[in-house]
Design an enzyme around this catalytic site. Structure first.
Site, PDB file in Angstrom:
ATOM      1  N   PRO A   2      55.702  16.680 -56.473  1.00 32.99           N
ATOM      2  CA  PRO A   2      56.767  16.459 -57.475  1.00 32.99           C
ATOM      3  C   PRO A   2      56.272  16.705 -58.906  1.00 32.99           C
ATOM      4  O   PRO A   2      55.241  16.178 -59.309  1.00 32.99           O
ATOM      5  CB  PRO A   2      57.143  14.994 -57.276  1.00 32.99           C
ATOM      6  CG  PRO A   2      56.692  14.655 -55.901  1.00 32.99           C
ATOM      7  CD  PRO A   2      55.472  15.498 -55.662  1.00 32.99           C
ATOM      8  N   GLU A   3      57.020  17.539 -59.631  1.00 34.54           N
ATOM      9  CA  GLU A   3      56.756  17.767 -61.041  1.00 34.54           C
ATOM     10  C   GLU A   3      57.984  17.264 -61.808  1.00 34.54           C
ATOM     11  O   GLU A   3      58.903  16.709 -61.214  1.00 34.54           O
ATOM     12  CB  GLU A   3      56.507  19.258 -61.299  1.00 34.54           C
ATOM     13  CG  GLU A   3      55.345  19.792 -60.447  1.00 34.54           C
ATOM     14  CD  GLU A   3      54.924  21.212 -60.818  1.00 34.54           C
ATOM     15  OE1 GLU A   3      55.095  21.607 -61.980  1.00 34.54           O
ATOM     16  OE2 GLU A   3      54.411  21.921 -59.931  1.00 34.54           O
ATOM     17  N   LYS A  59      55.994  12.458 -65.116  1.00 37.20           N
ATOM     18  CA  LYS A  59      56.217  12.302 -63.682  1.00 37.20           C
ATOM     19  C   LYS A  59      56.449  10.843 -63.303  1.00 37.20           C
ATOM     20  O   LYS A  59      56.424  10.497 -62.124  1.00 37.20           O
ATOM     21  CB  LYS A  59      55.020  12.856 -62.910  1.00 37.20           C
ATOM     22  CG  LYS A  59      54.738  14.335 -63.177  1.00 37.20           C
ATOM     23  CD  LYS A  59      53.527  14.782 -62.367  1.00 37.20           C
ATOM     24  CE  LYS A  59      53.083  16.179 -62.753  1.00 37.20           C
ATOM     25  NZ  LYS A  59      51.856  16.555 -62.018  1.00 37.20           N
ATOM     26  N   HIS A  92      58.131   7.429 -42.772  1.00 38.46           N
ATOM     27  CA  HIS A  92      57.496   7.353 -44.085  1.00 38.46           C
ATOM     28  C   HIS A  92      58.339   6.584 -45.107  1.00 38.46           C
ATOM     29  O   HIS A  92      58.071   6.663 -46.299  1.00 38.46           O
ATOM     30  CB  HIS A  92      57.171   8.770 -44.583  1.00 38.46           C
ATOM     31  CG  HIS A  92      56.281   9.509 -43.637  1.00 38.46           C
ATOM     32  ND1 HIS A  92      56.525  10.800 -43.215  1.00 38.46           N
ATOM     33  CD2 HIS A  92      55.154   9.118 -42.990  1.00 38.46           C
ATOM     34  CE1 HIS A  92      55.582  11.167 -42.360  1.00 38.46           C
ATOM     35  NE2 HIS A  92      54.746  10.166 -42.206  1.00 38.46           N
ATOM     36  N   ARG A 111      52.012  10.596 -47.931  1.00 33.20           N
ATOM     37  CA  ARG A 111      50.576  10.473 -48.188  1.00 33.20           C
ATOM     38  C   ARG A 111      50.165   9.271 -49.028  1.00 33.20           C
ATOM     39  O   ARG A 111      48.974   8.974 -49.121  1.00 33.20           O
ATOM     40  CB  ARG A 111      50.061  11.770 -48.822  1.00 33.20           C
ATOM     41  CG  ARG A 111      50.135  12.920 -47.813  1.00 33.20           C
ATOM     42  CD  ARG A 111      49.545  14.195 -48.350  1.00 33.20           C
ATOM     43  NE  ARG A 111      48.148  14.040 -48.731  1.00 33.20           N
ATOM     44  CZ  ARG A 111      47.441  14.997 -49.339  1.00 33.20           C
ATOM     45  NH1 ARG A 111      48.011  16.140 -49.626  1.00 33.20           N
ATOM     46  NH2 ARG A 111      46.183  14.786 -49.674  1.00 33.20           N
ATOM     47  N   ARG A 249      43.237  23.439 -58.997  1.00 28.49           N
ATOM     48  CA  ARG A 249      44.420  23.836 -58.227  1.00 28.49           C
ATOM     49  C   ARG A 249      44.484  25.354 -58.099  1.00 28.49           C
ATOM     50  O   ARG A 249      43.985  26.079 -58.959  1.00 28.49           O
ATOM     51  CB  ARG A 249      45.703  23.339 -58.921  1.00 28.49           C
ATOM     52  CG  ARG A 249      45.775  21.848 -59.156  1.00 28.49           C
ATOM     53  CD  ARG A 249      45.886  21.057 -57.866  1.00 28.49           C
ATOM     54  NE  ARG A 249      46.950  21.516 -57.001  1.00 28.49           N
ATOM     55  CZ  ARG A 249      48.232  21.175 -57.118  1.00 28.49           C
ATOM     56  NH1 ARG A 249      48.602  20.344 -58.066  1.00 28.49           N
ATOM     57  NH2 ARG A 249      49.150  21.647 -56.300  1.00 28.49           N
TER      58      ARG A 249
END
Ligand code: ZN
Length: 261
Positions: A2-3, A59, A92, A111, A249
């Site tokens: 997510p950005e 974020k 989740h 995660r 990245r």
């Protein structure tokens, strides 16, 4: 991951699902997503409270209640989902907020790299967000140039450093640099006045298009639409895209559109 556009989408989920509704029940199914608060502490703080207007910075998402504020960060895989209380719970779904009016807000995260915090007052919020730079969607050009030029190193590293500018991640940074025709390994201190003005303009344009999509859209005319192709080419000039690792990245750019300075 997510950005800013994704988190802005979650802010809208929170707004439409929860604003003005009272928290009837907080069900923590996995306390591993809670930071500095227990499941009981979260329940006691939020049950009976009513969600107000949510806010986003970079974020981070702030779910205000008029009393304590629920603070959320989505890490790599987090999201907010609006459900009905009777909907099947997914593997989740970590925390369920049952609301008045037959709604249930769910924090879903595979995660669990970030999660939920409880801020008791503005001092707590300031402490959680103290390392964040100005928000990329609302920063003006003068401040953008000031914070970027104060950060030594490569442009890609500076743009994705949340303490410089809050909200940009890997996809957005590569997309913006491709549009601004700047190589990701350009040094921030080497940028000209014209480079900075173009970079700011392209950032604004990219965010304006990405926010309504709720993601960095993999459109055919975007770098993002091609970066994961097996043999990716630039959607503007057809040149083979380059890949390397930068700021930890995978970084993609066009050697023709983004030449050495
Ligand atoms: Zn190109």
């Amino acid at each position: 991951m997510p950005e800013l556009p994704d988190v802005e989408g979650f802010r809208q989920v929170l707004e439409s699902c929860a604003r003005g509704r009272t928290v009837r029940r907080v069900d923590v199914r996995d306390a591993g997503v809670l930071h500095d608060v227990s499941a009981r502490g979260l329940r006691n703080a939020l049950e009976g409270r009513r969600f107000g207007a949510p806010e986003r910075h970079g974020k981070w998402l702030l779910a205000r209640t008029g009393g304590p504020t629920l603070v959320l960060h989505f890490g790599m895989t987090g999201r907010l989902v609006c459900c009905h209380p009777g909907d099947a719970v997914e593997a989740h779904d970590r925390v369920l907020f049952t609301l008045s009016g037959g709604r249930q807000l769910r924090f879903r995260d595979q995660r669990k790299l970030q999660g939920l915090w409880l801020a008791h007052d503005d001092f707590d919020i300031d402490r959680l967000l103290r390392r964040q730079g100005p928000d990329a969607l609302t920063v003006d050009r003068a401040e953008f140039e000031a914070v970027l030029c104060a950060r030594r190193g490569s442009l890609k590293t500076a743009l994705t450093d949340q303490s410089v500018l809050a909200g940009l991640g890997n996809l957005l940074a590569d997309e913006i640099l491709w549009r601004a025709r700047l190589r990701p390994d350009r040094r921030t201190r080497e940028l000209t006045e014209a480079d900075l003005r173009r970079l700011y303009g392209r950032m604004r344009g990219t965010l304006r298009a990405a926010v309504p999509a709720g993601c960095v859209p993999p459109r055919d005319s975007w770098l993002t639409g091609h970066r994961d192709d097996p043999d990716p080419t630039c959607p503007r000039c057809g040149t083979g895209l380059r890949r390397s690792r930068m700021a930890g990245r995978g970084t993609v750019w066009c050697p023709r559109c983004q030449p050495d300075a």
